[in-house]
Scaffold this active site. Structure first.
Site, PDB file in Angstrom:
ATOM      1  N   LYS A 172      -3.832 -11.793  -7.901  1.00 34.37           N
ATOM      2  CA  LYS A 172      -5.076 -12.081  -7.207  1.00 34.37           C
ATOM      3  C   LYS A 172      -6.189 -11.167  -7.723  1.00 34.37           C
ATOM      4  O   LYS A 172      -5.934 -10.005  -8.065  1.00 34.37           O
ATOM      5  CB  LYS A 172      -4.768 -11.968  -5.713  1.00 34.37           C
ATOM      6  CG  LYS A 172      -5.696 -11.277  -4.851  1.00 34.37           C
ATOM      7  CD  LYS A 172      -5.174 -11.226  -3.437  1.00 34.37           C
ATOM      8  CE  LYS A 172      -5.586  -9.871  -2.898  1.00 34.37           C
ATOM      9  NZ  LYS A 172      -5.920  -9.789  -1.518  1.00 34.37           N
ATOM     10  N   LYS A 216     -10.127  -5.264  -7.681  1.00 37.19           N
ATOM     11  CA  LYS A 216     -10.724  -4.245  -8.534  1.00 37.19           C
ATOM     12  C   LYS A 216      -9.669  -3.312  -9.106  1.00 37.19           C
ATOM     13  O   LYS A 216      -9.846  -2.748 -10.178  1.00 37.19           O
ATOM     14  CB  LYS A 216     -11.755  -3.452  -7.737  1.00 37.19           C
ATOM     15  CG  LYS A 216     -13.028  -4.266  -7.526  1.00 37.19           C
ATOM     16  CD  LYS A 216     -14.184  -3.418  -7.076  1.00 37.19           C
ATOM     17  CE  LYS A 216     -13.904  -2.833  -5.723  1.00 37.19           C
ATOM     18  NZ  LYS A 216     -15.039  -2.197  -5.106  1.00 37.19           N
ATOM     19  N   LYS A 241       0.830  -1.214   0.000  1.00 38.65           N
ATOM     20  CA  LYS A 241       0.000   0.000   0.000  1.00 38.65           C
ATOM     21  C   LYS A 241       0.857   1.252   0.000  1.00 38.65           C
ATOM     22  O   LYS A 241       0.522   2.242  -0.645  1.00 38.65           O
ATOM     23  CB  LYS A 241      -0.950  -0.008   1.197  1.00 38.65           C
ATOM     24  CG  LYS A 241      -2.031  -1.061   1.044  1.00 38.65           C
ATOM     25  CD  LYS A 241      -3.284  -0.735   1.819  1.00 38.65           C
ATOM     26  CE  LYS A 241      -4.374  -1.732   1.472  1.00 38.65           C
ATOM     27  NZ  LYS A 241      -5.442  -1.809   2.460  1.00 38.65           N
TER      28      LYS A 241
HETATM   29  P1  AMP Z   1      -9.907  -6.663   0.426  1.00 35.26           P
HETATM   30  O1  AMP Z   1     -11.017  -6.214  -0.440  1.00 35.26           O
HETATM   31  O2  AMP Z   1      -8.633  -6.902  -0.335  1.00 35.26           O
HETATM   32  O3  AMP Z   1      -9.727  -5.844   1.653  1.00 35.26           O
HETATM   33  O4  AMP Z   1     -10.288  -8.114   0.948  1.00 35.26           O
HETATM   34  C1  AMP Z   1     -11.386  -8.395   1.774  1.00 35.26           C
HETATM   35  C2  AMP Z   1     -11.392  -9.866   2.133  1.00 35.26           C
HETATM   36  O5  AMP Z   1     -11.517 -10.645   0.939  1.00 35.26           O
HETATM   37  C3  AMP Z   1     -10.107 -10.356   2.806  1.00 35.26           C
HETATM   38  O6  AMP Z   1     -10.433 -11.316   3.781  1.00 35.26           O
HETATM   39  C4  AMP Z   1      -9.316 -10.959   1.693  1.00 35.26           C
HETATM   40  O7  AMP Z   1      -8.459 -11.955   2.159  1.00 35.26           O
HETATM   41  C5  AMP Z   1     -10.394 -11.501   0.779  1.00 35.26           C
HETATM   42  N1  AMP Z   1      -9.969 -11.419  -0.622  1.00 35.26           N
HETATM   43  C6  AMP Z   1      -9.764 -10.293  -1.357  1.00 35.26           C
HETATM   44  N2  AMP Z   1      -9.398 -10.583  -2.617  1.00 35.26           N
HETATM   45  C7  AMP Z   1      -9.375 -11.935  -2.686  1.00 35.26           C
HETATM   46  C8  AMP Z   1      -9.084 -12.859  -3.716  1.00 35.26           C
HETATM   47  N3  AMP Z   1      -8.758 -12.457  -4.938  1.00 35.26           N
HETATM   48  N4  AMP Z   1      -9.146 -14.161  -3.438  1.00 35.26           N
HETATM   49  C9  AMP Z   1      -9.500 -14.592  -2.209  1.00 35.26           C
HETATM   50  N5  AMP Z   1      -9.802 -13.787  -1.198  1.00 35.26           N
HETATM   51  C10 AMP Z   1      -9.738 -12.472  -1.410  1.00 35.26           C
END
Ligand code: AMP
Ligand code: TRP
Length: 343
Positions: free
Chosen positions: A205, A208, A121
């Site tokens: 991964k 967005k 970040k």
């Molecule tokens: P974030 O939007 O990155 O803050 O992620 C929110 C939650 O979703 C967290 O628990 C992440 O570990 C999970 N997460 C986000 N992106 C992925 C992904 N591509 N695959 C699996 N889990 C995800």
């Protein structure tokens, strides 16, 4: 069993958030499934929307308010039942910031600087804007979110493993310094969908920030979702087989298929033996829509009355305040702070 996990209100959730995190959280609250086996009733679950964490990246009141409201409605639409789990906004439970500060005073700066998410970040923010201290101390707030409720398990995506390790170490340090207060929480990682990868680049991964074609939004129109799946990259060859090294793109699509349908990857390989990539993708799109359609429908309905969703979260906050104040009473005593007269 007590379970806790938190999610940032980052605007509309995508399939990675859902399969990697939210779907399991719903299951955990209704089925009582745990690594130790099944129970008759659901686990004792706490699921905050971590709006204070969002402040590390969002500095616009309207955006934060809108994202938070959408996250509340989305969680209810996915089947989170406020009767079964405690759903609340982190900012409505002041103990989170209070404990976070206390934990910060036990945290070496070097440990924070080493966090992968911080480094990622920090690399993204512009020079002009600079790196705010909240990005650095983010993990101590997350540790507070968890430790206040003394959960046994914290279901998270793989990317959060390091923060969980950090939380355990911090809990141990607190206990050693002041005496036993905190249980050491364990991460609970769902293997196959721990990382849902991008549709356009299976080495990254799903997120967005990569661009519209890389992810499937949970509340996207059906046509758009089908289009994205159709255009998803595939691997050379023509077999539908789960082979992460040789076939990262097809493996990702198989993992998604398995995640939304509940079928095992082995069964899917069998089902699509000798079928083309095009057939497979079209069937995958059906499976994704079968999973998302009811959620989208509920989302539309609930969006008509956002105040009702907010009221359910207020109730959750009341419960979360009760539980967290019990922990804080003990914490204050252990560390030598006077108990406030107003409590
Ligand atoms: P974030 O939007 O990155 O803050 O992620 C929110 C939650 O979703 C967290 O628990 C992440 O570990 C999970 N997460 C986000 N992106 C992925 C992904 N591509 N695959 C699996 N889990 C995800
Ligand atoms: N850091 C987590 C993420 O980016 C969100 C989070 C905040 C969290 N507090 C938490 C997750 C407590 C689990 C438990 O996804």
């Amino acid at each position: 069993m007590r379970i806790l996990s938190g999610i940032q209100p980052t605007g509309q959730f995508h399939l990675g958030n859902y399969l990697g995190a939210l779907k399991h959280w719903v299951d955990l609250s209704t089925s009582g499934r745990s690594p130790e086996g099944r129970q008759d009733k659901g686990n004792d679950c706490f699921y905050p929307i971590v709006d204070l964490h969002a402040l590390t990246t969002v500095h616009d009141a309207e955006t934060l308010r809108k994202n938070t409201q959408e996250a509340q409605i989305a969680m209810l639409a996915m089947g989170f039942d406020p009767e079964k789990s405690v759903l609340f906004l982190q900012s409505q439970v002041p103990a989170h910031t209070e404990l976070a500060w206390i934990l910060t005073t036990l945290t070496p700066i070097g440990d924070l600087e080493r966090m992968t998410q911080y480094k990622e970040k920090a690399a993204q923010v512009s020079k002009k804007e600079g790196i705010n201290a909240g990005l650095l101390t983010y993990p101590t707030l997350m540790a507070a979110d968890i430790l206040l409720y003394n959960p046994e398990y914290v279901p998270v995506g793989e990317d959060q493993k390091q923060h969980l390790e950090f939380t355990r170490n911090l809990a141990e340090k607190f206990n050693k310094t002041y005496g036993e207060v905190f249980k050491l929480p364990k991460a609970m990682i769902q293997k196959e969908t721990a990382r849902v990868m991008s549709l356009q680049d299976p080495t990254q991964k799903m997120s967005k920030s990569l661009g519209a074609q890389h992810y499937i939004g949970l509340f996207e129109e059906e046509d758009s979702i089908r289009g994205k799946i159709k255009k998803a990259v595939t691997d050379s060859g023509n077999k539908i087989k789960y082979e992460l090294r040789e076939k990262p793109a097809i493996s990702n699509l198989l993992a998604i298929y398995s995640g939304v349908s509940g079928k095992s990857i082995k069964d899917l390989e069998q089902e699509f033996l000798g079928k083309s990539y095009a057939d497979f993708k079209s069937s995958l799109a059906d499976a994704v829509m079968n999973q998302l359609r009811p959620i989208q429908k509920r989302y539309k309905e609930l969006s008509q009355s956002p105040a009702e969703a907010a009221a359910l979260f207020d109730k959750g906050a009341t419960k979360a305040n009760e539980v967290s104040q019990e922990t804080m009473t003990l914490v204050r005593k252990k560390i030598g702070l006077n108990e406030s007269l107003s409590r």
